[in-house]
Scaffold this motif. Structure first.
Motif, mmCIF file in Angstrom:
data_model
loop_
_atom_site.group_PDB
_atom_site.id
_atom_site.type_symbol
_atom_site.label_atom_id
_atom_site.label_comp_id
_atom_site.label_asym_id
_atom_site.label_seq_id
_atom_site.Cartn_x
_atom_site.Cartn_y
_atom_site.Cartn_z
ATOM 1 N N LEU A 140 7.953 -2.505 -6.100
ATOM 2 C CA LEU A 140 7.549 -2.876 -4.726
ATOM 3 C C LEU A 140 6.517 -4.006 -4.697
ATOM 4 N N LYS A 141 6.099 -4.450 -5.883
ATOM 5 C CA LYS A 141 4.960 -5.367 -6.022
ATOM 6 C C LYS A 141 4.935 -6.526 -5.031
ATOM 7 N N ASP A 142 6.085 -7.155 -4.811
ATOM 8 C CA ASP A 142 6.109 -8.362 -3.982
ATOM 9 C C ASP A 142 6.525 -8.092 -2.536
ATOM 10 N N LYS A 143 6.754 -6.831 -2.216
ATOM 11 C CA LYS A 143 7.128 -6.502 -0.826
ATOM 12 C C LYS A 143 5.898 -6.553 0.060
ATOM 13 N N VAL A 144 6.103 -6.866 1.353
ATOM 14 C CA VAL A 144 4.969 -6.791 2.279
ATOM 15 C C VAL A 144 4.911 -5.378 2.863
ATOM 16 N N LEU A 145 3.713 -4.988 3.288
ATOM 17 C CA LEU A 145 3.507 -3.582 3.667
ATOM 18 C C LEU A 145 4.423 -3.122 4.793
ATOM 19 N N SER A 146 4.755 -4.065 5.730
ATOM 20 C CA SER A 146 5.592 -3.656 6.865
ATOM 21 C C SER A 146 7.003 -3.271 6.415
ATOM 22 N N GLU A 147 7.362 -3.610 5.164
ATOM 23 C CA GLU A 147 8.711 -3.262 4.663
ATOM 24 C C GLU A 147 8.758 -1.896 3.976
ATOM 25 N N LEU A 148 7.618 -1.202 3.927
ATOM 26 C CA LEU A 148 7.572 0.037 3.138
ATOM 27 C C LEU A 148 7.791 1.283 3.995
ATOM 28 N N SER A 149 8.330 2.324 3.342
ATOM 29 C CA SER A 149 8.425 3.629 4.018
ATOM 30 C C SER A 149 7.046 4.286 3.928
ATOM 31 N N ASP A 150 6.849 5.365 4.693
ATOM 32 C CA ASP A 150 5.545 6.048 4.668
ATOM 33 C C ASP A 150 5.205 6.559 3.270
ATOM 34 N N GLY A 151 6.221 7.083 2.568
ATOM 35 C CA GLY A 151 5.987 7.620 1.225
ATOM 36 C C GLY A 151 5.573 6.515 0.255
ATOM 37 N N GLN A 152 6.275 5.347 0.361
ATOM 38 C CA GLN A 152 5.934 4.206 -0.509
ATOM 39 C C GLN A 152 4.525 3.716 -0.194
ATOM 40 N N LEU A 153 4.209 3.640 1.108
ATOM 41 C CA LEU A 153 2.894 3.148 1.516
ATOM 42 C C LEU A 153 1.781 4.059 0.976
ATOM 43 N N GLN A 154 2.047 5.351 0.992
ATOM 44 C CA GLN A 154 1.025 6.288 0.497
ATOM 45 C C GLN A 154 0.774 6.060 -0.991
ATOM 46 N N LYS A 155 1.842 5.772 -1.762
ATOM 47 C CA LYS A 155 1.656 5.502 -3.194
ATOM 48 C C LYS A 155 0.856 4.217 -3.381
ATOM 49 N N VAL A 156 1.117 3.227 -2.513
ATOM 50 C CA VAL A 156 0.394 1.951 -2.601
ATOM 51 C C VAL A 156 -1.106 2.182 -2.325
ATOM 52 N N MET A 157 -1.399 3.034 -1.333
ATOM 53 C CA MET A 157 -2.806 3.316 -1.018
ATOM 54 C C MET A 157 -3.480 4.031 -2.195
ATOM 55 N N HIS A 177 2.818 13.677 7.312
ATOM 56 C CA HIS A 177 3.960 12.860 7.780
ATOM 57 C C HIS A 177 4.997 12.555 6.692
ATOM 58 N N LEU A 178 4.858 13.115 5.498
ATOM 59 C CA LEU A 178 5.861 12.812 4.461
ATOM 60 C C LEU A 178 6.889 13.932 4.371
ATOM 61 N N ASP A 179 8.099 13.581 3.893
ATOM 62 C CA ASP A 179 9.114 14.618 3.733
ATOM 63 C C ASP A 179 8.792 15.457 2.486
ATOM 64 N N LEU A 180 9.543 16.553 2.317
ATOM 65 C CA LEU A 180 9.239 17.525 1.267
ATOM 66 C C LEU A 180 9.181 16.889 -0.121
ATOM 67 N N ILE A 181 10.180 16.041 -0.439
ATOM 68 C CA ILE A 181 10.246 15.444 -1.786
ATOM 69 C C ILE A 181 9.037 14.544 -2.009
ATOM 70 N N ASN A 182 8.703 13.722 -1.005
ATOM 71 C CA ASN A 182 7.545 12.835 -1.151
ATOM 72 C C ASN A 182 6.237 13.616 -1.260
ATOM 73 N N ARG A 183 6.167 14.755 -0.524
ATOM 74 C CA ARG A 183 4.948 15.574 -0.603
ATOM 75 C C ARG A 183 4.788 16.109 -2.022
ATOM 76 N N PHE A 184 5.883 16.583 -2.599
ATOM 77 C CA PHE A 184 5.842 17.055 -3.987
ATOM 78 C C PHE A 184 5.455 15.918 -4.926
ATOM 79 N N GLU A 185 6.118 14.770 -4.726
ATOM 80 C CA GLU A 185 5.896 13.633 -5.635
ATOM 81 C C GLU A 185 4.440 13.179 -5.615
ATOM 82 N N ILE A 186 3.878 13.064 -4.403
ATOM 83 C CA ILE A 186 2.500 12.583 -4.284
ATOM 84 C C ILE A 186 1.537 13.568 -4.958
ATOM 85 N N MET A 187 1.719 14.860 -4.703
ATOM 86 C CA MET A 187 0.786 15.833 -5.277
ATOM 87 C C MET A 187 0.927 15.906 -6.801
ATOM 88 N N HIS A 188 2.167 15.790 -7.311
ATOM 89 C CA HIS A 188 2.337 15.795 -8.774
ATOM 90 C C HIS A 188 1.759 14.521 -9.382
#
Ligand SMILES: Nc1ncnc2c1ncn2[C@@H]1O[C@H](COP(=O)(O)OP(=O)(O)OP(=O)(O)O)[C@@H](O)[C@H]1O
Length: 329
Positions: A140-157, A177-188
């Motif tokens: 995602l390095k070269d993407k601008v923030l407006s192109e990201l999903s909420d889950g991707q944005l949270q990883k960037v933060m 505001h994240l779906d189940l898979i993203n919630r698991f992924e972020i916490m892990h």
């Protein structure tokens, strides 16, 4: 594995706000120890003071009494710049930097370390690259923030906070505001960061089940009670986890790991293994199913799946919960 050194602690801390010279106390007598190499989850009902506690820990809000000790000195002894090198924070506010690239945003984490001209050294770029790698967002390095999903944005933060390279990482509801898979992924991911990068990670969350799966320690905040700090497993086995459910009608079931209605219910005699009988009880209770007076026993088998309702005069068989429900409701 990181070593569990205490990096931040408090003793007899009173939290709250000052309004027109008057102190509004939100929580009193808070004691905690935050450890490096560990993932700590702060849980409690809405409005109990979790954000107030983390604002106090970040040095954004002065304590009304007592102090927060970072290493061996009170927070007040550190300059803001020094604190931002030691404590990185991810808050819930939405970023309004739509045209900034992921790499640029993660680089902002280096601000406390750069010169007054803001130029980044090769070491700063290395830290940014490392943060991007650890959070798996290289693609995602070269993407601008407006192109990201909420889950991707949270990883960037989270990557930006990691690039800051402090020993303490504090996140306020990173999975909201994240779906189940993203919630698991972020916490892990946060658990991995605590262990592999040896950070003290403190997460405010309402996601009890995922927090049980990932945290080393829980801090339970409950109105008018001391902060309860312990391993989630100890809180479950001792029943103290129910401090999160003060109403009394809900209780944490230590076998299923779920929160359930605790009002007593008169079930018929049910035979079968625990997994199946638990789900059968749920469907009976949820639908307030009523059985014939001559019912003797309900048995449930897994392979082939069968629910057998045996009365004195007749026996009914069902090959799914749906069929069982349709016939009895
Ligand atoms: N700036 C402020 N001045 C006075 N009181 C405040 C201020 N900010 C928050 N409060 C009060 O402090 C209490 C605790 O709020 P806080 O946001 O810390 O709770 P919380 O546990 O984080 O809640 P939630 O789970 O809903 O985010 C609330 O009663 C809130 O109204």
């Amino acid at each position: 594995m990181g070593d569990r050194k205490i990096i931040l602690k408090s003793n007899g801390l009173n939290l709250g706000y000052k309004k027109q010279g008057e102190s509004i106390i939100i929580a009193e007598d808070i004691d905690f120890e935050l450890k490096k190499g560990a993932l700590t989850c702060l849980l409690g009902p809405n409005g109990v003071g979790k954000s107030t506690l983390i604002k106090t820990i970040m040095g954004q809000l002065p304590a009304l009494q007592g102090s927060v000790i970072l290493d061996d000195s009170p927070l007040g002894d550190y300059s803001l710049k020094e604190l931002s090198k030691r404590i990185a924070v991810v808050l819930t506010d939405k970023v309004s930097l739509g045209n900034v690239t992921v790499y640029q945003l993660v680089s902002l984490g280096r601000i406390p370390h750069t010169t007054w001209l803001g130029s980044m050294s090769s070491m700063d770029h290395t830290k940014v690259e490392k943060a991007i790698e650890v959070t798996h967002i290289s693609y995602l390095k070269d993407k601008v923030l407006s192109e990201l999903s909420d889950g991707q944005l949270q990883k960037v933060m989270i990557a930006r906070a990691l690039a800051q390279d402090g020993e303490i990482l504090i996140l306020d509801e990173p999975t909201a505001h994240l779906d189940l898979i993203n919630r698991f992924e972020i916490m892990h991911l946060l658990r991995k960061i605590a262990k592999e990068e040896n950070k003290a990670v403190l997460v405010v969350t309402h996601d009890l089940e995922i927090a049980i799966d990932t945290a080393d320690e829980f801090w339970l905040m409950q109105c008018g009670l001391p902060l309860e700090c312990a391993a989630p497993e100890d809180l479950i086995v001792s029943g103290k986890i129910n401090l999160l459910l003060p109403s009394g009608t809900l209780k944490f079931n230590p076998i299923t790991g779920k929160i359930q209605d605790s009002t007593p219910y008169d079930y018929p005699i049910i035979q079968g293994d625990v997994k199946l009988t638990n789900w059968l009880k749920l469907i009976i209770r949820k639908n307030s199913l009523v059985f014939d007076e001559d019912l003797q026993v309900i048995s449930i088998l897994e392979n082939p799946f069968l629910i057998k309702v045996k009365g004195e005069k007749k026996e009914q068989n069902y090959n799914s919960f749906k069929a069982f429900l349709e016939d009895l409701s």
